[in-house]
Design a protein around this motif. Structure first.
Motif, mmCIF file in Angstrom:
data_model
loop_
_atom_site.group_PDB
_atom_site.id
_atom_site.type_symbol
_atom_site.label_atom_id
_atom_site.label_comp_id
_atom_site.label_asym_id
_atom_site.label_seq_id
_atom_site.Cartn_x
_atom_site.Cartn_y
_atom_site.Cartn_z
ATOM 1 N N GLN A 48 11.561 9.856 6.016
ATOM 2 C CA GLN A 48 10.648 9.356 4.985
ATOM 3 C C GLN A 48 9.288 8.998 5.599
ATOM 4 O OE1 GLN A 48 12.301 6.850 1.793
ATOM 5 N NE2 GLN A 48 14.159 6.803 3.046
ATOM 6 N N PRO A 49 8.205 9.255 4.891
ATOM 7 C CA PRO A 49 6.859 9.011 5.414
ATOM 8 C C PRO A 49 6.452 7.536 5.328
ATOM 9 C CG PRO A 49 6.696 9.885 3.201
ATOM 10 C CD PRO A 49 8.172 9.860 3.561
ATOM 11 N N PHE A 50 6.978 6.723 6.202
ATOM 12 C CA PHE A 50 6.705 5.275 6.206
ATOM 13 C C PHE A 50 5.915 4.962 7.464
ATOM 14 C CE2 PHE A 50 8.196 0.805 6.962
ATOM 15 C CZ PHE A 50 7.663 0.255 5.812
ATOM 16 N N GLU A 51 4.645 4.614 7.322
ATOM 17 C CA GLU A 51 3.761 4.379 8.466
ATOM 18 C C GLU A 51 3.012 3.052 8.325
ATOM 19 O OE1 GLU A 51 3.448 6.228 11.217
ATOM 20 O OE2 GLU A 51 4.959 7.657 10.523
ATOM 21 N N PRO A 52 3.715 1.923 8.354
ATOM 22 C CA PRO A 52 3.016 0.639 8.268
ATOM 23 C C PRO A 52 2.351 0.303 9.605
ATOM 24 C CG PRO A 52 5.312 0.245 8.700
ATOM 25 C CD PRO A 52 5.159 1.738 8.514
ATOM 26 N N SER A 53 1.436 -0.639 9.562
ATOM 27 C CA SER A 53 0.797 -1.151 10.777
ATOM 28 C C SER A 53 1.523 -2.407 11.228
ATOM 29 C CB SER A 53 -0.666 -1.494 10.492
ATOM 30 O OG SER A 53 -1.371 -0.341 10.102
ATOM 31 N N ILE A 54 1.475 -2.680 12.527
ATOM 32 C CA ILE A 54 2.022 -3.933 13.042
ATOM 33 C C ILE A 54 1.268 -5.075 12.357
ATOM 34 C CG2 ILE A 54 2.358 -5.358 15.106
ATOM 35 C CD1 ILE A 54 4.060 -2.760 15.017
ATOM 36 N N GLY A 55 2.007 -6.042 11.865
ATOM 37 C CA GLY A 55 1.413 -7.171 11.150
ATOM 38 C C GLY A 55 1.451 -7.046 9.644
ATOM 39 N N ASP A 56 1.772 -5.839 9.134
ATOM 40 C CA ASP A 56 1.855 -5.663 7.678
ATOM 41 C C ASP A 56 3.007 -6.479 7.111
ATOM 42 O OD1 ASP A 56 -0.245 -3.896 7.746
ATOM 43 O OD2 ASP A 56 0.929 -2.129 7.146
ATOM 44 N N THR A 59 19.596 0.112 7.845
ATOM 45 C CA THR A 59 19.352 -0.802 8.948
ATOM 46 C C THR A 59 20.146 -0.331 10.156
ATOM 47 O OG1 THR A 59 21.187 -2.258 8.370
ATOM 48 C CG2 THR A 59 19.037 -2.777 7.400
ATOM 49 N N ARG A 60 19.687 -0.713 11.342
ATOM 50 C CA ARG A 60 20.428 -0.421 12.562
ATOM 51 C C ARG A 60 21.069 -1.687 13.107
ATOM 52 N NH1 ARG A 60 17.173 2.017 17.417
ATOM 53 N NH2 ARG A 60 16.681 -0.167 17.781
ATOM 54 N N ASP A 61 20.309 -2.782 13.033
ATOM 55 C CA ASP A 61 20.848 -4.065 13.492
ATOM 56 C C ASP A 61 20.110 -5.203 12.811
ATOM 57 O OD1 ASP A 61 18.496 -4.799 15.188
ATOM 58 O OD2 ASP A 61 19.204 -3.189 16.473
ATOM 59 N N ILE A 62 20.698 -6.388 12.963
ATOM 60 C CA ILE A 62 20.125 -7.594 12.360
ATOM 61 C C ILE A 62 20.317 -8.739 13.336
ATOM 62 C CG2 ILE A 62 22.267 -8.224 11.160
ATOM 63 C CD1 ILE A 62 20.436 -9.153 8.802
ATOM 64 N N SER A 63 19.443 -9.726 13.241
ATOM 65 C CA SER A 63 19.570 -10.936 14.051
ATOM 66 C C SER A 63 19.087 -12.110 13.219
ATOM 67 C CB SER A 63 18.736 -10.826 15.334
ATOM 68 O OG SER A 63 17.357 -10.955 15.031
ATOM 69 N N ASP A 64 19.154 -13.298 13.783
ATOM 70 C CA ASP A 64 18.642 -14.471 13.073
ATOM 71 C C ASP A 64 17.131 -14.378 12.862
ATOM 72 O OD1 ASP A 64 21.141 -15.584 12.887
ATOM 73 O OD2 ASP A 64 20.872 -16.945 14.577
ATOM 74 N N GLY A 65 16.462 -13.515 13.633
ATOM 75 C CA GLY A 65 15.007 -13.405 13.539
ATOM 76 C C GLY A 65 14.508 -12.254 12.698
ATOM 77 N N GLY A 66 15.360 -11.246 12.451
ATOM 78 C CA GLY A 66 14.875 -10.104 11.693
ATOM 79 C C GLY A 66 15.865 -8.977 11.603
ATOM 80 N N VAL A 67 15.321 -7.792 11.314
ATOM 81 C CA VAL A 67 16.145 -6.608 11.092
ATOM 82 C C VAL A 67 15.395 -5.387 11.608
ATOM 83 C CG1 VAL A 67 15.281 -6.202 8.740
ATOM 84 C CG2 VAL A 67 17.553 -5.417 9.346
ATOM 85 N N PHE A 68 16.145 -4.369 12.051
ATOM 86 C CA PHE A 68 15.554 -3.106 12.463
ATOM 87 C C PHE A 68 15.894 -2.074 11.408
ATOM 88 C CE2 PHE A 68 15.091 0.888 14.649
ATOM 89 C CZ PHE A 68 13.962 0.683 15.427
ATOM 90 N N ILE A 69 14.863 -1.384 10.877
ATOM 91 C CA ILE A 69 15.077 -0.368 9.850
ATOM 92 C C ILE A 69 14.803 1.015 10.419
ATOM 93 C CG2 ILE A 69 14.640 -1.891 7.889
ATOM 94 C CD1 ILE A 69 11.819 -0.578 7.749
ATOM 95 N N ARG A 125 0.811 -1.217 0.000
ATOM 96 C CA ARG A 125 0.000 0.000 0.000
ATOM 97 C C ARG A 125 0.850 1.276 0.000
ATOM 98 N NH1 ARG A 125 -1.306 2.439 4.544
ATOM 99 N NH2 ARG A 125 -1.083 0.545 5.758
ATOM 100 N N LEU A 126 1.962 1.266 0.716
ATOM 101 C CA LEU A 126 2.753 2.480 0.914
ATOM 102 C C LEU A 126 3.793 2.731 -0.165
ATOM 103 C CD1 LEU A 126 3.301 2.139 4.763
ATOM 104 C CD2 LEU A 126 1.554 3.480 3.563
ATOM 105 N N GLY A 127 4.197 1.673 -0.888
ATOM 106 C CA GLY A 127 5.156 1.843 -1.962
ATOM 107 C C GLY A 127 6.534 1.301 -1.645
ATOM 108 N N GLU A 128 7.510 1.842 -2.375
ATOM 109 C CA GLU A 128 8.897 1.355 -2.308
ATOM 110 C C GLU A 128 9.788 2.431 -1.675
ATOM 111 O OE1 GLU A 128 12.071 0.683 -5.794
ATOM 112 O OE2 GLU A 128 10.310 -0.611 -5.925
ATOM 113 N N PHE A 129 10.664 1.989 -0.769
ATOM 114 C CA PHE A 129 11.536 2.897 -0.025
ATOM 115 C C PHE A 129 12.929 2.294 0.061
ATOM 116 C CE2 PHE A 129 7.254 3.231 1.524
ATOM 117 C CZ PHE A 129 7.024 4.593 1.662
#
Length: 92
Positions: A47-55, A32-42, A24-28
């Motif tokens: 930039q106007p990026f406002e996703p919902s939890i679960g997106d 990154t700030r950090d990464i783990s075996d489970g995910g990444v923090f961006i 819905r929001l597009g391409e950005f």
């Protein structure tokens, strides 16, 4: 796990450019700030990026000599400076 930290995976500081695509929001392109075996923090910065939890989003590391794989991730956490994304497991 120590104290209030409920993380399953240890984080490693890592600054990289990643392309994040939200249906819905597009391409950005974010850092990154950090990464783990489970995910990444961006970090979206200004930039106007406002996703919902679960997106669902796709993420691809940029700037490599060959195209990186496109990974499917889920927005699982929001802080004042960014978003935690978890690998969804649908990339297999």
């Amino acid at each position: 796990m120590v104290g209030n930290d409920r993380r399953e995976h240890s984080r490693t500081a890592m600054s990289a450019k990643v392309k994040v695509v939200h249906q819905r929001l597009g391409e950005f392109v974010f850092s990154t700030r950090d990464i783990s075996d489970g995910g990444v923090f961006i970090v979206p910065g200004e930039q106007p990026f406002e996703p919902s939890i679960g997106d669902l989003v796709t993420v691809q590391v940029q700037g490599l000599p060959v195209p990186a794989p496109i990974l499917h991730m889920v927005v699982v956490r929001r802080t004042v400076d960014g978003f935690g994304l978890q690998f969804s497991g649908s990339d297999e």
